[in-house]
Design a protein around this motif. Structure first.
Motif, mmCIF file in Angstrom:
data_model
loop_
_atom_site.group_PDB
_atom_site.id
_atom_site.type_symbol
_atom_site.label_atom_id
_atom_site.label_comp_id
_atom_site.label_asym_id
_atom_site.label_seq_id
_atom_site.Cartn_x
_atom_site.Cartn_y
_atom_site.Cartn_z
ATOM 1 N N ALA A 267 100.704 -23.370 107.533
ATOM 2 C CA ALA A 267 99.619 -23.201 106.564
ATOM 3 C C ALA A 267 98.306 -22.874 107.268
ATOM 4 C CB ALA A 267 99.467 -24.461 105.721
ATOM 5 N N VAL A 268 98.011 -23.569 108.362
ATOM 6 C CA VAL A 268 96.767 -23.297 109.090
ATOM 7 C C VAL A 268 96.771 -21.887 109.658
ATOM 8 C CG1 VAL A 268 95.439 -23.900 111.159
ATOM 9 C CG2 VAL A 268 96.218 -25.695 109.597
ATOM 10 N N ASP A 269 97.863 -21.483 110.253
ATOM 11 C CA ASP A 269 97.945 -20.118 110.806
ATOM 12 C C ASP A 269 97.683 -19.079 109.722
ATOM 13 O OD1 ASP A 269 98.475 -20.958 113.371
ATOM 14 O OD2 ASP A 269 100.644 -20.647 113.249
ATOM 15 N N ARG A 270 98.313 -19.266 108.567
ATOM 16 C CA ARG A 270 98.181 -18.268 107.511
ATOM 17 C C ARG A 270 96.794 -18.317 106.869
ATOM 18 N NH1 ARG A 270 100.176 -14.278 108.343
ATOM 19 N NH2 ARG A 270 100.241 -13.651 106.139
ATOM 20 N N LEU A 271 96.210 -19.517 106.740
ATOM 21 C CA LEU A 271 94.865 -19.609 106.190
ATOM 22 C C LEU A 271 93.854 -18.900 107.091
ATOM 23 C CD1 LEU A 271 94.773 -23.310 104.948
ATOM 24 C CD2 LEU A 271 94.682 -21.273 103.514
ATOM 25 N N VAL A 272 93.986 -19.076 108.392
ATOM 26 C CA VAL A 272 93.072 -18.409 109.326
ATOM 27 C C VAL A 272 93.214 -16.904 109.200
ATOM 28 C CG1 VAL A 272 92.574 -18.015 111.772
ATOM 29 C CG2 VAL A 272 92.931 -20.339 110.928
ATOM 30 N N PHE A 273 94.445 -16.440 109.156
ATOM 31 C CA PHE A 273 94.643 -15.006 108.968
ATOM 32 C C PHE A 273 94.070 -14.544 107.639
ATOM 33 C CE2 PHE A 273 97.113 -11.700 106.852
ATOM 34 C CZ PHE A 273 96.913 -10.637 107.725
ATOM 35 N N GLY A 274 94.420 -15.235 106.569
ATOM 36 C CA GLY A 274 94.030 -14.790 105.239
ATOM 37 C C GLY A 274 92.535 -14.783 105.007
ATOM 38 N N LEU A 303 92.314 -26.752 111.377
ATOM 39 C CA LEU A 303 91.687 -25.491 110.990
ATOM 40 C C LEU A 303 90.439 -25.229 111.824
ATOM 41 C CD1 LEU A 303 92.227 -23.291 108.853
ATOM 42 C CD2 LEU A 303 90.707 -24.531 107.324
ATOM 43 N N VAL A 304 89.605 -26.233 111.961
ATOM 44 C CA VAL A 304 88.381 -26.066 112.755
ATOM 45 C C VAL A 304 88.725 -25.714 114.193
ATOM 46 C CG1 VAL A 304 86.406 -27.310 113.725
ATOM 47 C CG2 VAL A 304 86.955 -27.523 111.284
ATOM 48 N N GLU A 305 89.727 -26.366 114.756
ATOM 49 C CA GLU A 305 90.137 -26.064 116.129
ATOM 50 C C GLU A 305 90.601 -24.611 116.256
ATOM 51 O OE1 GLU A 305 93.265 -27.722 119.554
ATOM 52 O OE2 GLU A 305 93.416 -28.428 117.476
ATOM 53 N N GLY A 351 81.246 -22.334 112.838
ATOM 54 C CA GLY A 351 80.837 -20.949 112.649
ATOM 55 C C GLY A 351 79.532 -20.800 111.901
ATOM 56 N N GLY A 352 79.420 -19.651 111.227
ATOM 57 C CA GLY A 352 78.228 -19.391 110.438
ATOM 58 C C GLY A 352 77.029 -18.977 111.253
ATOM 59 N N PRO A 361 83.259 -16.793 112.147
ATOM 60 C CA PRO A 361 83.981 -17.296 110.978
ATOM 61 C C PRO A 361 83.558 -18.718 110.633
ATOM 62 C CG PRO A 361 85.438 -17.097 112.877
ATOM 63 C CD PRO A 361 84.171 -16.414 113.233
ATOM 64 N N ALA A 362 83.243 -18.914 109.367
ATOM 65 C CA ALA A 362 82.664 -20.168 108.901
ATOM 66 C C ALA A 362 83.627 -20.904 107.979
ATOM 67 C CB ALA A 362 81.353 -19.897 108.172
ATOM 68 N N VAL A 363 83.714 -22.217 108.177
ATOM 69 C CA VAL A 363 84.456 -23.098 107.285
ATOM 70 C C VAL A 363 83.478 -24.155 106.788
ATOM 71 C CG1 VAL A 363 86.405 -24.675 107.022
ATOM 72 C CG2 VAL A 363 86.584 -22.725 108.591
#
Length: 475
Positions: A267-274, A303-305, A351-352, A361-363
């Protein structure tokens, strides 16, 4: 060093009218290409030529339409590296994404070639009543006629392909206005189409000023408008289109849900890509993420990592993941939206920051629903996290948007999958992947402010054709 220049295409022919449109290298900011810009007179000539080409294009046998599309496939393959380099320069795409888009260009034309020989009809049973027992009926699909096509900057090949390829497959002459910021990709497609034996007027590709482009929407000789771009512009064009049907793909602020039983690494891999491929410049980029409260903290940390490790910079570098946004003004806008959210209590987790056109990239979490980052389309590298405890309520949160293009869910329960498919007010529900997933033969489009109608080659051909009935009375 001289700057390469490109003509526009009017009635299948290259026209080196001028070099008025400067196209920047989106990484360096320097002028990389010069392009001929068409005017109102050129557009009038293109529409008139398309009208003359309607009958010969409709009469073109399907095998010839197929062969045109297959010729393009082979030429795209032969020029693969050149096409990718142009995309890196004019679009600012990192080289991996550029190569991926060229591959999708090839696949989209290949799909259209296959569909071009399947534009059929059906036999219609007529003996449904005693009075029609002696009748037989059948239908066929015929081209709707000349069509107008308007495309945005973010996919200069594939969003053009999703309009041009079905138009050819359906037998419709077309006039295309590509985005001013990324016109070269469309003109290279025109260069290859010009090698083909198509009726004169079958296609025109014209970079145009907005003030000259009104006939693409309003001229009744054009029988359909297919537009991809902002919702504000799309609905305005629809209001001016008159009698012609309009197909619109207008973007969104796509949501993704991660349930408690999801594979977190996947899920993390795909969220970062998406969220961050193409620097978030995709209408189905992951923007809002609902995460089950039991896994929220762990997913957030992972995710942050992962996001912290993403490399930004020169899109030509194969290690670069984050490239420039299309303009510095867009980068400034994204930063303004982040500041608005943090000023209202949101927490920026990573990020940001901005350097020129590149935004790291910002979370964020705790973003208020009144903030632009939550309720508008950011079209930049930003992801908003939010925990949930109740699945049904999370679906309602996803629906709480004026957009409805696609949604993604990482969930294993078939009952929840069916519930999401039934309840989510979107054009597509993607299971165990992000909403950014798209295959070029599937129906693609949205509801609400995300648009009207569907793309995907087969479905675009349906929009570009009309059903014609033949009924025969037996004697």
């Amino acid at each position: 060093m001289s700057i390469p220049s490109y003509p526009y295409y009017l009635a299948n022919r290259a026209v080196h009218a001028n070099t008025d449109l400067a196209v920047e290298d989106k990484h360096s900011g320097e002028v990389a290409y010069r392009v001929a810009k068409a005017d109102a007179d050129a557009l009038e000539q293109a529409i008139a030529a398309a009208e003359r080409a309607a009958a010969p294009m409709a009469a073109l046998p399907s095998h010839k339409r197929r062969d045109v599309l297959l010729h393009c496939v082979e030429r795209f393959k032969a020029r693969r590296d050149e096409l990718a380099e142009v995309l890196v320069v004019e679009g600012g795409k990192v080289i991996k994404d550029a190569r991926g888009e060229v591959q999708r260009l090839i696949e989209t034309f290949q799909i259209a070639a296959e569909e071009s020989t399947r534009v059929g009809g059906e036999v219609l049973p007529m003996d449904i009543a005693e009075r029609t027992e002696r009748w037989m009926g059948m239908t066929k699909k015929v081209p709707i006629g000349p069509v107008s096509l308007i495309t945005p900057f973010n996919f200069p090949y594939n969003l053009v392909a999703h309009k041009v390829a079905p138009a050819i497959a359906a037998g419709c002459p077309f006039v295309l206005k590509p985005a001013d910021k990324t016109p070269v990709g469309a003109l290279l497609i025109g260069e290859i189409l010009a090698e083909c034996d198509l009726p004169e007027g079958a296609f025109s590709i014209l970079p145009l000023d907005v003030e000259d482009a009104a006939p693409l929407t309003e001229d009744e000789r054009l029988k359909l408008l297919s537009f991809t771009g902002s919702d504000k512009v799309g609905w305005m064009l629809k209001s001016k289109a008159g009698k012609k049907p309009v197909v619109m793909e207008l973007g969104g602020n796509a949501a993704c849900l991660v349930d408690a039983d999801a594979d977190l690494d996947d899920a993390v891999d795909r969220l970062v890509f998406g969220a961050f491929y193409q620097s978030g410049q995709s209408c189905i980029s992951v923007q809002r993420v609902q995460v089950h409260e039991s896994i929220y903290d762990e997913l957030k940390a992972r995710l942050v990592e992962k996001v912290t490790a993403l490399k930004g910079g020169d899109p030509r570098d194969p290690e670069t993941f984050i490239g420039p946004l299309i303009t510095e003004q867009d980068a400034e806008r994204v930063m303004d939206w982040i500041r608005e959210a943090t000023d209202q209590g949101a927490e920026l987790l990573v990020g940001g920051e901005r350097q020129g056109r590149i935004v790291t990239p910002a979370v964020l979490e705790k973003v208020g629903r009144e903030c632009k980052l939550y309720n508008q389309e950011v079209f930049g590298p930003v992801m908003v996290l939010e925990p949930f405890s109740d699945f049904d309520a999370a679906l309602e949160t996803i629906n709480d948007s004026r957009y409805g293009l696609q949604a993604g869910l990482f969930v294993r329960d078939i009952g929840k999958i069916r519930k999401a498919w039934d309840r989510l007010d979107v054009g597509g529900v993607i299971i165990n992947d992000v909403p950014s997933f798209r295959v070029d033969h599937m129906p693609y489009g949205g509801v609400k402010d995300s648009g009207l109608g569907r793309e995907g080659i087969k479905y675009a051909i349906e929009d570009m054709t009309e059903i014609r009935l033949l009924a025969i009375r037996g004697i």
